[in-house]
Design an enzyme around this catalytic site. Structure first.
Site, PDB file in Angstrom:
ATOM      1  N   ARG A  25      14.583 -49.194 -28.646  1.00  0.00           N
ATOM      2  CA  ARG A  25      15.129 -48.186 -27.725  1.00  0.00           C
ATOM      3  C   ARG A  25      16.355 -47.526 -28.354  1.00  0.00           C
ATOM      4  NH1 ARG A  25      13.615 -44.726 -23.838  1.00  0.00           N
ATOM      5  NH2 ARG A  25      14.678 -44.964 -21.842  1.00  0.00           N
ATOM      6  N   GLU A  79      10.584 -39.058 -25.262  1.00  0.00           N
ATOM      7  CA  GLU A  79      10.990 -38.817 -23.877  1.00  0.00           C
ATOM      8  C   GLU A  79      10.234 -37.632 -23.288  1.00  0.00           C
ATOM      9  OE1 GLU A  79      12.885 -39.456 -20.180  1.00  0.00           O
ATOM     10  OE2 GLU A  79      12.008 -40.566 -21.802  1.00  0.00           O
ATOM     11  N   SER A  98      14.146 -48.210 -19.514  1.00  0.00           N
ATOM     12  CA  SER A  98      12.872 -47.597 -19.883  1.00  0.00           C
ATOM     13  C   SER A  98      11.747 -48.135 -19.021  1.00  0.00           C
ATOM     14  CB  SER A  98      12.547 -47.881 -21.344  1.00  0.00           C
ATOM     15  OG  SER A  98      11.261 -47.376 -21.691  1.00  0.00           O
ATOM     16  N   THR A 148       7.856 -43.155 -27.769  1.00  0.00           N
ATOM     17  CA  THR A 148       8.189 -41.937 -27.045  1.00  0.00           C
ATOM     18  C   THR A 148       9.300 -41.135 -27.698  1.00  0.00           C
ATOM     19  OG1 THR A 148       8.789 -41.092 -24.838  1.00  0.00           O
ATOM     20  CG2 THR A 148       9.921 -43.067 -25.585  1.00  0.00           C
ATOM     21  N   THR A 159       5.143 -39.474 -23.935  1.00  0.00           N
ATOM     22  CA  THR A 159       5.041 -40.835 -24.461  1.00  0.00           C
ATOM     23  C   THR A 159       3.604 -41.118 -24.889  1.00  0.00           C
ATOM     24  OG1 THR A 159       6.812 -41.479 -22.945  1.00  0.00           O
ATOM     25  CG2 THR A 159       5.495 -43.268 -23.831  1.00  0.00           C
ATOM     26  N   GLY A 175       3.611 -42.230 -19.279  1.00  0.00           N
ATOM     27  CA  GLY A 175       3.629 -41.714 -17.911  1.00  0.00           C
ATOM     28  C   GLY A 175       4.979 -41.710 -17.233  1.00  0.00           C
TER      29      GLY A 175
END
Length: 591
Positions: free
Chosen positions: A121, A423, A468, A421, A403, A490
């Site tokens: 992340r 974002e 997340s 991802t 994503t 999603g």
């Protein structure tokens, strides 16, 4: 400069997670091993499976799948193939993921039975403050924040992949970028889905960076079937192949990222020092029994704990077992989601900065009590107070979608389940070194406090990782053997998509492709978002009679990929794979 939580905090967090897993009979020291789960009962004979062997790859673009299978055919491991798959996805599916983004990865080691999670992340720069997205005393409009330099965090996907590949790889790192480099140099065929995003008339598709890549020499936009090249990306992956992750976080690539972030409008504060200081984290897997299985997800700041909480509530809800044609099952699923999202939004954040009551959220007494509230809900649920929980977190986080998810199993049965991802679609719309930069920092709460003045768990802080919804999943039997892997993109709906797929495949025993293609139903807050056209008239009427009135889902559609190791009617064990028909992916086994 702080680029990740201080080590003492991470050590405490790891201890808390390990204790949580031990209470469920699913503990390992940093990793989870089926051989260590002494209190887990054995699986019934019907699911006594051999080790699930590949090769098997499911991903959102056939070119990425072929890149992964090529690495596997050459003797590479599942993690080796994941590097190749991500490198290609970042080129051919740039709206969803890339080298400039972040990811969470779950790894199953067939030799030891261990499950490990890797946290890639992004982190906020050292100069970030809780008012990062404020201007003149008020929060920015979300679209303005996304397109600003302030939205980009230090990318984590490359560092995470490098950490995992050092531990689990078999081929040289330099051998994993051939497909991405060739496709970038020679060009790839623009898919219909990418063409649809390129054709957008505003937002990230219309920044000067996107215009430069997506506009043909005659001034028109590229369309489906055109061949699109990216020489800058080819140069970047060549540097990565030769110099490893160091080439990404130190040198030209890092300088280009920082320079792009610093451009107007609303320059960001991410520096080359922030990028160089980025550290991925190897975390323990968060595993809990579900029916005759064990489901494993990453711990926070992933929201995988929320998927496990929903499954625990589903196990206490008899209507769930009624199947996909039952409005009672769907209505119950929707109400359980409301409870799950209320708790997730209240409590989950970066465990290096806030206390996340993982054990309490999964406490059997707490989940049973929450499930009992579902039949009486008439609107949005309130967050509960799990054991160890402090009401200090509900926030104003807006989590858009852009994503991808993929699953890989190699010939020895080692597996990867990875959600990745940038974002939003095309991230921030800014490009450096041939790839889009993330806008992950908009996953933080814009408001640093709750309405009552208390601190938000997901408020911005220097070095902090945004919460997340990415929650890649591995499924084991009660003896710790791999039996499945799946996940979805999603935005916040990932949690609903993953849970629905698990219930459909494990409870309703649907083939994986059928499980993935079922209608989506997302209940976060007051409403019920859904693939309304996929629900039959009878189901829609039955749901409406139970107070569940469907409206079109306003989140990104699902993109489930994965498979389950199953015995066919002929007695042969094989991967029952699937690729969500809402995307362009495929699920393939090797020759």
């Amino acid at each position: 400069m702080i680029a990740s939580p201080p080590r003492p905090l991470r050590a405490v967090t790891a201890a808390v997670v390990a204790a949580t897993l031990a209470l469920a009979g699913c503990a390992g020291a940093g990793s989870w091993s089926g051989a260590q789960a002494g209190s887990a009962p054995p699986a019934p004979a019907a699911v006594q499976t051999p080790m699930a062997r590949g090769p098997f790859v499911a991903a959102a673009n056939p070119l990425a799948v072929e890149a992964g299978l090529r690495v596997l055919r050459e003797g590479g491991s599942a993690v080796d193939a994941a590097v190749a798959v991500q490198a290609v996805l970042g080129l051919v599916e740039p709206q969803s993921s890339g080298l400039g983004g972040g990811a969470f990865m779950m790894v199953f080691d067939a030799g030891t039975g261990e499950v490990t999670s890797y946290d890639g992340r992004e982190t906020a720069p050292a100069a970030a403050t809780p008012e990062l997205f404020y201007e003149n005393g008020r929060p920015l409009a979300f679209g303005e924040a996304v397109l600003s330099g302030r939205s980009t965090g230090a990318p984590g996907a490359v560092a995470m992949l490098a950490m995992a590949q050092r531990a689990h790889g078999r081929l040289p790192w330099s051998a994993l970028f051939d497909d991405a480099g060739r496709l970038a140099r020679d060009g790839f065929t623009v898919s219909p889905r990418l063409a649809g995003f390129i054709a957008a008339t505003r937002g990230q598709a219309r920044t000067r960076w996107a215009d430069a890549w997506f506009t043909r020499p005659d001034g028109s936009r590229y369309v489906a079937g055109d061949v699109l090249k990216n020489p800058a990306y080819a140069e970047t992956v060549a540097e990565l192949a030769e110099g490893g992750a160091e080439a990404f976080y130190h040198g030209r690539i890092a300088r280009e990222i920082a320079a792009t972030v610093a451009e107007a409008p609303r320059p960001g504060a991410l520096t080359v020092e922030d990028i160089a200081a980025y550290e991925p984290i190897e975390r323990g897997a968060l595993c809990r029994p579900y029916r005759i299985y064990v489901v494993c997800v990453p711990p926070p700041p992933s929201s995988g704990v929320a998927v496990l909480q929903l499954l625990a509530m589903a196990e206490a809800t008899p209507d769930i077992a009624l199947g996909p044609d039952s409005p009672d099952a769907w209505a119950a699923f929707a109400q359980l989601q409301r409870l799950m999202y209320a708790d997730r939004d209240r409590y989950v954040g970066d465990p290096g900065f806030v206390r996340v009551p993982v054990q309490g959220l999964l406490d059997p007494g707490y989940t049973a009590a929450r499930a009992a509230l579902a039949p009486g809900l008439t609107g949005a649920a309130e967050a509960g107070t799990p054991p160890g929980g402090v009401l200090a977190g509900s926030d104003a986080t807006h989590e858009p979608a852009g994503t991808s998810h993929f699953v890989i199993v190699d010939a020895e049965g080692n597996a990867v389940s990875m959600t990745t991802t940038v974002e939003s679609v095309f991230g921030s719309g800014r490009m450096a070194a041939g790839f889009f930069l993330n806008n992950q920092l908009t996953d933080f709460s814009f408001a640093p406090t709750r309405a009552d003045g208390g601190p938000a768990a997901n408020a911005v802080a220097a070095g902090k990782r945004p919460r997340s919804s990415m929650s890649p999943i591995l499924i084991l039997d009660r003896e710790g053997r791999l039996v499945g892997a799946l996940g979805s993109p999603g935005g916040p709906s990932i949690l609903a998509y993953n849970a629905r797929a698990l219930i459909a495949a494990l409870d309703w025993n649907l083939p994986v492709q059928s499980a993935f293609d079922l209608p989506n139903l997302v209940a976060r807050g007051d409403g019920f978002g859904a693939d309304t056209e996929r629900f039959s008239e009878a189901l829609r009427a039955g749901l409406a009679a139970r107070g569940v009135t469907l409206r079109p889902n306003d989140s990104e559609t699902s993109g489930l990929h994965g498979g389950i190791w199953r015995q066919g009617p002929d007695g042969v064990w094989a991967w029952d794979g699937g690729a969500d028909d809402r995307r362009e992916g495929v699920a393939r086994t090797g020759e």
